[in-house]
Design a protein around this motif. Structure first.
Motif, PDB file in Angstrom:
ATOM      1  N   GLU A 198      34.958  39.136  32.621  1.00  0.00           N
ATOM      2  CA  GLU A 198      35.184  39.426  34.036  1.00  0.00           C
ATOM      3  C   GLU A 198      36.514  40.117  34.295  1.00  0.00           C
ATOM      4  O   GLU A 198      36.738  40.640  35.393  1.00  0.00           O
ATOM      5  CB  GLU A 198      35.089  38.138  34.851  1.00  0.00           C
ATOM      6  N   VAL A 199      37.391  40.135  33.313  1.00  0.00           N
ATOM      7  CA  VAL A 199      38.686  40.812  33.449  1.00  0.00           C
ATOM      8  C   VAL A 199      38.593  42.263  32.994  1.00  0.00           C
ATOM      9  O   VAL A 199      39.123  43.179  33.646  1.00  0.00           O
ATOM     10  CB  VAL A 199      39.772  40.074  32.636  1.00  0.00           C
ATOM     11  N   LEU A 218      40.118  46.302  34.438  1.00  0.00           N
ATOM     12  CA  LEU A 218      41.098  47.119  33.730  1.00  0.00           C
ATOM     13  C   LEU A 218      40.527  48.498  33.412  1.00  0.00           C
ATOM     14  O   LEU A 218      41.216  49.518  33.533  1.00  0.00           O
ATOM     15  CB  LEU A 218      41.527  46.411  32.444  1.00  0.00           C
ATOM     16  N   ARG A 219      39.254  48.525  33.022  1.00  0.00           N
ATOM     17  CA  ARG A 219      38.604  49.815  32.736  1.00  0.00           C
ATOM     18  C   ARG A 219      38.483  50.660  34.000  1.00  0.00           C
ATOM     19  O   ARG A 219      38.646  51.887  33.958  1.00  0.00           O
ATOM     20  CB  ARG A 219      37.233  49.585  32.108  1.00  0.00           C
ATOM     21  N   GLY A 229      42.201  51.810  28.458  1.00  0.00           N
ATOM     22  CA  GLY A 229      41.419  51.346  27.334  1.00  0.00           C
ATOM     23  C   GLY A 229      41.485  49.830  27.268  1.00  0.00           C
ATOM     24  O   GLY A 229      42.546  49.245  27.506  1.00  0.00           O
ATOM     25  N   VAL A 230      40.359  49.198  26.968  1.00  0.00           N
ATOM     26  CA  VAL A 230      40.307  47.734  26.944  1.00  0.00           C
ATOM     27  C   VAL A 230      39.608  47.292  25.670  1.00  0.00           C
ATOM     28  O   VAL A 230      38.492  47.732  25.378  1.00  0.00           O
ATOM     29  CB  VAL A 230      39.563  47.172  28.171  1.00  0.00           C
ATOM     30  N   GLN A 248      44.960  42.104  37.899  1.00  0.00           N
ATOM     31  CA  GLN A 248      46.011  42.813  38.630  1.00  0.00           C
ATOM     32  C   GLN A 248      47.385  42.525  38.027  1.00  0.00           C
ATOM     33  O   GLN A 248      48.235  43.427  37.950  1.00  0.00           O
ATOM     34  CB  GLN A 248      45.989  42.404  40.099  1.00  0.00           C
ATOM     35  N   ILE A 249      47.608  41.296  37.599  1.00  0.00           N
ATOM     36  CA  ILE A 249      48.873  40.965  36.939  1.00  0.00           C
ATOM     37  C   ILE A 249      49.034  41.778  35.658  1.00  0.00           C
ATOM     38  O   ILE A 249      50.118  42.286  35.349  1.00  0.00           O
ATOM     39  CB  ILE A 249      48.954  39.454  36.666  1.00  0.00           C
TER      40      ILE A 249
END
Length: 237
Positions: A19-20, A24-25, A30-31, A229-230
Motif C-alpha cells: 500500500e506504500v 511512491l511510484r 523507482g520503488v 509522504q514522509i
C-alpha cells in the motif's frame, strides 16, 4: 527521481509495502520492495545477519541503483544501517521506520532484557526460527482487524541467526544522512514516546532528522499514505 529500496521488519517480506509502493511510484520514483533471505517468498534460504546485509547491497548493485533512499523498518534497520555505508555514493538517504539501528559488535537482541533470552529460547525450541506472532501481538497498534489478519497470514518464521549475530560497521552511523520515523500512538507511555538514547544522540549530531507518526509499529499497514509522504519528504531533505 530517487530509488526507494524498502525492507520490512522481522517475519515480513516485500508484500508488506503493497500500500506504500503505489504512492511512491505515482510521484515518479523507482520503488524496489525487498524480501530478505529466509522470509516470505524466499523462505527456506539459509540466512544470518551478514546474509541480510548482502541481500540489500546485492539489490542495489544488481539493479545499478543510484540516488537510493534505503528504508528499514523495525528489525531491518539493523541490516539496512550496515548496507547503507557499504553502498557508498549510491545512497541519498537512509530512513529508519520505528526501527533498531545497528551498533558495531552488537546484535538485534543485545538491547533486549536479559539479552533476548526469551527470544533465544523460542528460537531454540522452533528449529532455529523465531515463530510468527499471534494476533494479540498487534493489539493497540492502530490496526484494523483486517490489517491484523493480513499481518498474521503473511508472516513467516524469522531466521534466528539474523537476530543473534552481531552487526559490523566500518564507521559511525552519525555520518549517514538519515531520517528516523518514531511511531507512537496517542496515549503511549512517556518513556515510549521519545527515541531511545542511541537514536536521540544520532539526531542530536545533526545529520539525522526525527519525524513522528501518531500510529503504532506497523505504519505501512495502519497509515500507508502518511508513511509514503514522509518517505517522499525524506527524499528531498
Amino acid at each position: 527521481m530517487v530509488n526507494f529500496v524498502l525492507v520490512a521488519g522481522a517475519r515480513l517480506g516485500a508484500w508488506a509495502w503493497d500500500e506504500v509502493a503505489p504512492c511512491l511510484r505515482a510521484a515518479g520514483h523507482g520503488v524496489h520492495p525487498l524480501t530478505l533471505s529466509g522470509l516470505a517468498d524466499k523462505r527456506g534460504v539459509p540466512a544470518g545477519q551478514a546474509t541480510h546485509v548482502q541481500d540489500i547491497v546485492d539489490e542495489v548493485e544488481r539493479r545499478d541503483l543510484r540516488d537510493v533512499v534505503l528504508v528499514g523498518h523495525s528489525y531491518s534497520g539493523i541490516p539496512a544501517g550496515q548496507a547503507a555505508e557499504r553502498i557508498g555514493d549510491r545512497l541519498a538517504r537512509a530512513v529508519f521506520v520505528d526501527s533498531d539501528v545497528p551498533t558495531d559488535g552488537r546484535s538485534f537482541l543485545s538491547a533486549w532484557p536479559d539479552g533476548g533470552a526469551a527470544v533465544k529460547a523460542s528460537i531454540a525450541e522452533n528449529g532455529g526460527f523465531w515463530p510468527p506472532a499471534p494476533a494479540s501481538h498487534y493489539d493497540g497498534e492502530g490496526l484494523t482487524d483486517e490489517q491484523i489478519a493480513r499481518l498474521v497470514r503473511g508472516s513467516t518464521p524469522h531466521p534466528g541467526a539474523t537476530l543473534t549475530e552481531p552487526a559490523v560497521l566500518a564507521g559511525p552511523l552519525s555520518d549517514l544522512p538519515a531520517t528516523y520515523v518514531l511511531c507512537a500512538p496517542a496515549g503511549t507511555e512517556p518513556e515510549d514516546a521519545e527515541p531511545d538514547a542511541v537514536v536521540a544522540e544520532l539526531v542530536h549530531g545533526g545529520h539525522w532528522r526525527l519525524v513522528r507518526m501518531d500510529t503504532g509499529h506497523w505504519p505501512m499497514f495502519s497509515q500507508p499514505r502518511e508513511l509514503a509522504q514522509i518517505l517522499l519528504d525524506a527524499a528531498v531533505d
